[in-house]
Scaffold this motif. Structure first.
Motif, PDB file in Angstrom:
ATOM      1  N   ARG A 275       6.920  -0.497  -6.745  1.00  0.00           N
ATOM      2  CA  ARG A 275       7.666  -0.370  -7.994  1.00  0.00           C
ATOM      3  C   ARG A 275       7.032   0.683  -8.907  1.00  0.00           C
ATOM      4  NH1 ARG A 275       8.246  -6.778  -9.465  1.00  0.00           N
ATOM      5  NH2 ARG A 275      10.383  -7.120  -8.762  1.00  0.00           N
ATOM      6  N   VAL A 276       7.867   1.263  -9.743  1.00  0.00           N
ATOM      7  CA  VAL A 276       7.393   2.166 -10.790  1.00  0.00           C
ATOM      8  C   VAL A 276       7.985   1.702 -12.118  1.00  0.00           C
ATOM      9  CG1 VAL A 276       7.140   4.145  -9.255  1.00  0.00           C
ATOM     10  CG2 VAL A 276       9.301   3.773 -10.427  1.00  0.00           C
ATOM     11  N   LEU A 277       7.354   2.087 -13.195  1.00  0.00           N
ATOM     12  CA  LEU A 277       7.802   1.754 -14.545  1.00  0.00           C
ATOM     13  C   LEU A 277       8.228   3.041 -15.238  1.00  0.00           C
ATOM     14  CD1 LEU A 277       8.042  -0.097 -17.079  1.00  0.00           C
ATOM     15  CD2 LEU A 277       5.642   0.432 -17.537  1.00  0.00           C
ATOM     16  N   VAL A 278       9.441   3.027 -15.789  1.00  0.00           N
ATOM     17  CA  VAL A 278       9.922   4.164 -16.572  1.00  0.00           C
ATOM     18  C   VAL A 278      10.455   3.648 -17.905  1.00  0.00           C
ATOM     19  CG1 VAL A 278      10.521   5.559 -14.555  1.00  0.00           C
ATOM     20  CG2 VAL A 278      12.222   4.019 -15.532  1.00  0.00           C
ATOM     21  N   LYS A 279      10.531   4.551 -18.869  1.00  0.00           N
ATOM     22  CA  LYS A 279      11.052   4.220 -20.194  1.00  0.00           C
ATOM     23  C   LYS A 279      12.162   5.201 -20.539  1.00  0.00           C
ATOM     24  CE  LYS A 279       6.575   2.510 -21.893  1.00  0.00           C
ATOM     25  NZ  LYS A 279       5.556   2.604 -22.972  1.00  0.00           N
ATOM     26  N   GLY A 280      13.124   4.707 -21.326  1.00  0.00           N
ATOM     27  CA  GLY A 280      14.216   5.579 -21.721  1.00  0.00           C
ATOM     28  C   GLY A 280      15.197   4.873 -22.629  1.00  0.00           C
ATOM     29  N   THR A 281      16.278   5.547 -22.922  1.00  0.00           N
ATOM     30  CA  THR A 281      17.342   5.034 -23.783  1.00  0.00           C
ATOM     31  C   THR A 281      18.598   4.819 -22.950  1.00  0.00           C
ATOM     32  OG1 THR A 281      16.461   6.256 -25.675  1.00  0.00           O
ATOM     33  CG2 THR A 281      18.734   5.460 -25.840  1.00  0.00           C
ATOM     34  N   VAL A 282      19.227   3.658 -23.089  1.00  0.00           N
ATOM     35  CA  VAL A 282      20.467   3.375 -22.371  1.00  0.00           C
ATOM     36  C   VAL A 282      21.560   4.303 -22.907  1.00  0.00           C
ATOM     37  CG1 VAL A 282      22.221   1.652 -21.850  1.00  0.00           C
ATOM     38  CG2 VAL A 282      19.814   0.978 -21.978  1.00  0.00           C
ATOM     39  N   VAL A 283      22.220   5.022 -22.010  1.00  0.00           N
ATOM     40  CA  VAL A 283      23.290   5.934 -22.424  1.00  0.00           C
ATOM     41  C   VAL A 283      24.656   5.513 -21.881  1.00  0.00           C
ATOM     42  CG1 VAL A 283      21.818   7.938 -22.806  1.00  0.00           C
ATOM     43  CG2 VAL A 283      22.667   7.461 -20.496  1.00  0.00           C
ATOM     44  N   LEU A 284      24.688   4.620 -20.894  1.00  0.00           N
ATOM     45  CA  LEU A 284      25.964   4.133 -20.354  1.00  0.00           C
ATOM     46  C   LEU A 284      25.707   2.871 -19.552  1.00  0.00           C
ATOM     47  CD1 LEU A 284      29.039   4.674 -19.803  1.00  0.00           C
ATOM     48  CD2 LEU A 284      28.332   5.822 -17.694  1.00  0.00           C
ATOM     49  N   THR A 285      26.557   1.847 -19.723  1.00  0.00           N
ATOM     50  CA  THR A 285      26.458   0.610 -18.941  1.00  0.00           C
ATOM     51  C   THR A 285      27.674   0.477 -18.038  1.00  0.00           C
ATOM     52  OG1 THR A 285      27.520  -0.684 -20.696  1.00  0.00           O
ATOM     53  CG2 THR A 285      25.113  -0.576 -20.707  1.00  0.00           C
TER      54      THR A 285
END
Length: 544
Positions: A275-285
């Motif tokens: 597994r890897v961990l990333v961060k970001g902002t949701v732009v579409l669901t």
């Protein structure tokens, strides 16, 4: 083909056609000269389907490698090969007390099986006669990979595989199924593992997902109705056959974060399968599948274990397994947790110069284009847009988007905001572009088309032509009627004139007749007077 004799025999991961060919030739020789009773598994597995159907007697000894009564799974292996035993019914397996590690003697007969020959009972629907001789060790496992080129050498054998557990879920193949299904990434491919002993009312085993494990079980084929191999799976008797070599982190969110743009890139010393961990902002669901996130100029598709409960503008931390994707990076089996509200990344303006760049895949973009059509797709409702000579499909996934999009006039100039998805061909070329939208609010109409569109002018000209044609036809029809009436009037005048002439002639004849009657009457009166005078003269003469 490299073979080493250690605690587990290892077969190299190269092509296995030589081994398969030698095995097939040996089995063919076995099938050509059958003894009255088959006494080893290799003899049975060497039978063609039509000969296995004849029910040849079987008397073999071997070790039970897998027994799971509810799924009708029972396997045995001797020194020559492994084989499936038709259990008749789950109750018979339970009554016989069969379990892995038992050394048994078996009497039955051959049957063709769904993929390869199997052993069944001497009587229809019955378990073969099995006598438990004692307990023994399971066979030394063969180290395997998921490559299908090796299936002939591994079929129904006790094997061993190593890799990272990527996912875990309940099998649910039938009511009361107590098995769990694991996906094991071996580095050269993936295995599907089935592991019994976990009722629906109980918990799932902890700490397996993202752990590096060594697993032992029965190598089982998955085939279709035409007896064709379509996949393989490992049937693991229990957790005792799952050895954790490198445990998964107790807190999956405790690992160091990675930039989204680094996913899939080569990094010396880094194992890409964990597994890897990333961060970001949701732009579409996209409920219930997952969501897109963006960090900086990099976008990522996140496939979630459960339907996502986030909205565009939510900051998130995501833990999951990187996976290959043609259009954009993606992450499988992801867990996430919100970190608070975050501003949506400013969308990148698309133009004819950059829209076909595959590097934009997964990013939030915006484009001005002209609507050329509307269509319903499997995933949602779409607008066909024209930008220069390019055609773009803008797809909205929200259920209520269709009504608004249908009201968008063809020919309108619109601004569409969404996620850039390049459609990649077999030669790794961009063969099309889609813009993925959340709902119809991502479409803004900038300019509606003039009312006098070519289509409307065509319709109007058609109507005018129809009206003119109607007037001309009506005038022609009326003229024909007038001509007919004129002819009728002339004929009527002629008839009236003829009647007047006849009437005049009749009046003239009547006048002449009246005159002749008067003259004749006068003549008769004169004649009567003369006759009377003569009669008076005659009477006077007689008297004298």
């Amino acid at each position: 083909m490299a073979v080493t004799s250690t605690c587990s025999r290892t077969v190299g991961s190269g092509p296995f056609w030589i081994a398969w060919f030698l095995l097939a030739m040996s089995l063919r020789g076995i099938a050509a000269d059958l003894p009255a009773t088959l006494t080893n598994v290799a003899q049975i597995k060497g039978l063609p389907a039509e000969k296995a159907t004849q029910g040849h007697p079987v008397h073999v000894r071997g070790v039970i490698t897998y027994a799971h009564a509810p799924s009708y799974a029972l396997f045995l292996q001797d020194s020559s090969a492994g084989i499936y035993i038709n259990p008749g019914s789950p109750e018979q397996v339970v009554a016989a007390g069969l379990r892995p590690g038992q050394w048994v003697e078996l009497e039955g007969k051959t049957a063709p099986g769904a993929f390869a020959p199997v052993i069944e009972g001497l009587e229809a629907g019955q378990l073969p006669r099995i006598r438990i001789l004692g307990e023994t060790n399971l066979p030394p496992p063969i180290r395997v990979s998921p490559e299908l080129t090796a299936f002939a050498a591994y079929e129904n054998r006790w094997v061993e595989a190593q890799g990272i557990v990527r996912s875990m879920s309940r099998a649910k193949d039938f009511s009361g199924d107590d098995r769990i299904r694991l996906t094991l990434d071996s580095g050269t491919g993936r295995f599907r593992l089935l592991l019994p002993g976990f009722p629906e009312t109980g918990p799932l085993p902890a700490g397996l997902v993202d752990a590096q494990v060594r697993v032992r079980g029965v190598y089982s084929s998955v085939s279709n109705e035409r007896r064709q191999l379509i996949g393989v799976q490992l049937l693991v008797p229990g957790l005792a056959q799952v050895q954790v070599e490198v445990p998964a982190p107790a807190d999956p969110f405790s690992i160091a974060p990675s930039p989204i743009e680094s996913l899939g890139q080569f990094k010396p010393g880094i194992t890409p399968d964990h597994r890897v961990l990333v961060k970001g902002t949701v732009v579409l669901t996209r409920v219930p599948l997952g969501f897109f996130i963006q960090s900086g100029e990099a976008g990522l598709w996140v496939e979630t274990v459960k339907p996502p409960q986030v909205q565009p503008g939510d900051g998130v931390e995501v833990v999951g397994f990187p996976a290959l994707g043609l259009a954009f990076p993606r992450m499988e089996g992801a867990l996430y947790r919100p970190t608070g509200a975050a501003p949506l990344p400013a969308p990148l303006e698309l133009s004819t110069d950059n829209i076909q760049s595959a590097a934009l895949g997964g990013r939030r973009v915006t484009v001005q284009a002209q609507v050329t059509g509307l269509a319903s797709q499997r995933e949602g409702y779409s607008l066909s847009l024209k930008l220069g000579d390019l055609i773009i499909d803008a797809v909205a996934f929200a259920p209520g988007a269709r009504s608004k999009l249908e009201s968008t006039p063809v020919g309108s100039k619109v601004r569409v905001t969404g996620i850039h998805e390049p459609l990649i061909g077999e030669a790794n070329e961009v063969r099309g572009i889609r813009v993925l939208m959340g709902d119809a609010s991502d479409v803004v109409i900038l300019d509606r088309p003039a009312w006098w569109t070519p289509q409307r002018l065509t319709v109007l000209l058609g109507v005018l032509l129809a009206v003119i044609s109607g007037v001309v036809w009506f005038s022609w029809s009326l003229s024909r009627k007038n001509e007919a009436l004129q002819v009728e009037v002339v004929e009527r005048h002629k008839a009236e004139e003829a009647l007047r002439e006849v009437h005049g002639a009749l009046l003239k004849a009547n006048d002449e007749l009246e005159l002749r009657v008067i003259e004749r009457t006068h003549e008769l009166r004169v004649e009567i007077a003369e006759r009377r005078r003569a009669e008076g003269v005659a009477a006077a003469a007689n008297q004298a």
